[in-house]
Design a protein around this motif. Structure first.
Motif: not given
Length: 559
Positions: A359-360, A365-367, A370-375, A417-420
């Motif tokens: 569960x994000x 979720x949005x940021x 966005x990062x996943x899209x850029x990478x 995001x999950x680990x932190x």
């Protein structure tokens, strides 16, 4: 420009792996912080000061590391602990990378490939423990010996360096001090026998007397510590105890089960080295590899030593075999584009599964997307460049590595995001100690805890029955009593808990599902249940699901 892009992607990949796997606080850090605080306030102890046991002889074999760690914590709290992990890990990986370049004639592709894989394995050892510093000293020791191995006579500065290595190690991590001498043995063997055995490539050119002379500064510096010979021989009294080996996971031998990944990865590395090592190798490399791999099979904790001293020859082997003999067909566009498509599909499926099984948080979720899209866009750009340069064999290799690095980064992003999002301090353990302190209302506390819970409770000022310093509770070191054997007997049910509690005057008991008191005391009229992690609403459902064990706090209050 292309080399700079490749270097940037490589640095980002290594930094991402380090950040992902080292952003945690190790449970042993609590007793180290407690020890460092004690040294600062009261000096070097010779009697154990933190437990309920009185008069135990004590050697604080990590006193200098503990003091340094405490000063970092005192200045910057948990942020400093994480910063220690990141900086020490980065320095370690940099020296490891330079060692690989030293043996593979600066073959960048080989060095970076091995470094990326080794970083994943090594990162689990970069935490608030002295093994980070002792491992770094061993790594620098091997680098120095490899750097000067082609000279017939080493410069005198080397003997000064080994004096410093020994002085630091005996005070930072005395239990590992003998290994400084052990790592010289393979080099000494080659200096004596290397030129006489035709099956090996003789590369260590020192005469045996110069190699043997290294032990002199090591021995002299070893005496410069607060405990003298006791610290120098600490390892011989603290290892080989059957009870510790059975209870402490890192002392277990490799096996299929909880140690599955280590059990699989290590043999794969061994097989790779055997398959590709078709050229004669230096005797000291073979001895380093064989010795550390044997130690790894005996105890999981020794895998760290194997990664330090056992796998760097793989860079030389792959440089001679795999990368030098690649044919045009292997690196052609025809053979490259299917793998490129498969890597993209695998990465997309991997990211989807991470989202599906976790569960994000809504605010992230949005940021995150966005990062996943850029990478992902960056990976498409790498694929486009790869297609554009499809007629150039060398460019295909370089751009394929860049694409692979980018796709690995794409997989790491959601894991960050999950680990932190996980707490650095066990919330149930923290709440348990707070309940005990609140209930005690300033009165003296004699606390029962298990092996893993003791360090944090002691850091908070509560004297405990046992903690994670296993060897402290052995009669060989404390000169009093075998507390560890008593603890193991209680856990296994051989010792009746009624007889056990009569020996000690516990005011409170912090129990977990990992010990028998968790259940037995609930039905004992002499004990009151103060708190149960399974029914406390202040611990979120997510935190409760992440708990390895459940907690209960009892107070001794006979009728």
């Amino acid at each position: 420009m292309k080399n700079k892009i490749s270097s940037i992607l490589f640095i980002l990949l290594i930094a991402s792996i380090l950040l992902l796997f080292t952003t945690r606080f190790d449970n042993d850090g609590w007793f180290l912080l407690n020890s460092g605080r004690y040294v600062e306030n009261y000096g070097i102890p010779h009697t154990e000061p933190f437990t309920i046991h009185e008069g135990f002889h004590f050697v604080m074999q990590q006193w200098l590391f503990a003091l340094g760690l405490w000063k970092i914590y005192e200045i910057s709290q948990m942020q400093g602990m994480l910063l220690f992990n990141w900086i020490s890990g980065a320095i370690f990986i940099y020296i490891f990378y330079k060692l690989l370049q030293l043996v593979d004639n600066h073959d960048t592709a080989v060095s970076r490939t091995i470094t990326a894989g080794a970083t994943v394995l090594l990162s689990f050892y970069f935490c608030q423990r002295p093994q980070v510093i002792s491992g770094l000293i061993f790594l620098i020791e091997i680098y120095v010996l490899e750097y000067f191995k082609n000279r017939e006579r080493p410069p005198l500065i080397i003997y000064g360096l080994f004096f410093i290595f020994s002085l630091l190690l005996i005070n930072i991590h005395a239990a590992m001090w003998p290994m400084l001498s052990v790592f010289i043995l393979p080099y000494a063997a080659e200096s004596i026998f290397g030129a006489r055995i035709p099956w090996f490539r003789h590369s260590f050119l020192w005469k045996w007397k110069y190699t043997a002379l290294l032990w002199l500064p090591i021995l002299i510096a070893g005496f410069i510590n607060p405990y003298g010979i006791e610290a120098m021989t600490y390892a011989f009294h603290s290892y080989g105890y059957e009870g510790i080996n059975s209870l402490v996971t890192e002392m277990h031998p490799l096996s299929i089960g909880p140690n599955f990944y280590a059990s699989v990865i290590l043999p794969i590395i061994l097989i790779l080295i055997v398959i590709y090592a078709r050229n004669p190798l230096p005797l000291h490399w073979i001895l380093l590899f064989a010795g550390t791999s044997f130690m790894s099979f005996l105890a999981i904790r020794s895998i760290f030593l194997f990664l330090i001293a056992g796998i760097f020859p793989l860079a030389y082997i792959l440089h001679l075999h795999s990368f030098r003999r690649k044919s045009q067909a292997v690196t052609s566009w025809k053979h490259t584009w299917p793998m490129m498509v498969l890597m993209h599909i695998a990465t997309i499926v991997g990211v989807y599964c991470i989202f599906l099984k976790n569960t994000i948080p809504s605010e992230k979720f949005i940021p995150l997307c966005t990062i996943i899209f850029l990478v992902f866009a960056l990976s498409i750009a790498c694929a486009y460049i790869l297609w554009k340069e499809r007629n150039k064999q060398a460019e295909i290799r370089s751009n394929a590595r860049n694409l692979f690095s980018t796709l690995v980064l794409l997989l790491l992003v959601p894991l960050f995001y999950l680990y932190f999002n996980k707490p650095l301090i066990n919330p149930a353990l923290k709440k348990s100690v707070e309940i005990i302190q609140e209930n005690a209302s300033g009165h003296p506390v004699s606390l029962w805890t298990g092996y893993n819970e003791g360090p944090y409770a002691e850091f908070q000022g509560l004297p405990c029955y046992i903690d994670a310093r296993a060897e402290v509770f052995l009669p060989k070191l404390n000169h009093k009593k075998d507390v560890f054997a008593e603890y193991v007997s209680l856990r296994s049910g051989e010792l009746d808990y009624h007889d056990f509690v009569k020996r000690y005057h516990f005011t409170h008991l912090l129990t977990t599902t990992n010990d028998i008191l968790y259940t037995y005391l609930k039905n004992d009229k002499d004990y009151i249940l103060l708190w149960d992690s399974d029914t406390d609403d202040s611990i979120s459902t997510e935190e409760r699901n992440n708990l390895k064990d459940k907690y209960r706090v009892y107070k001794y209050q006979p009728e």
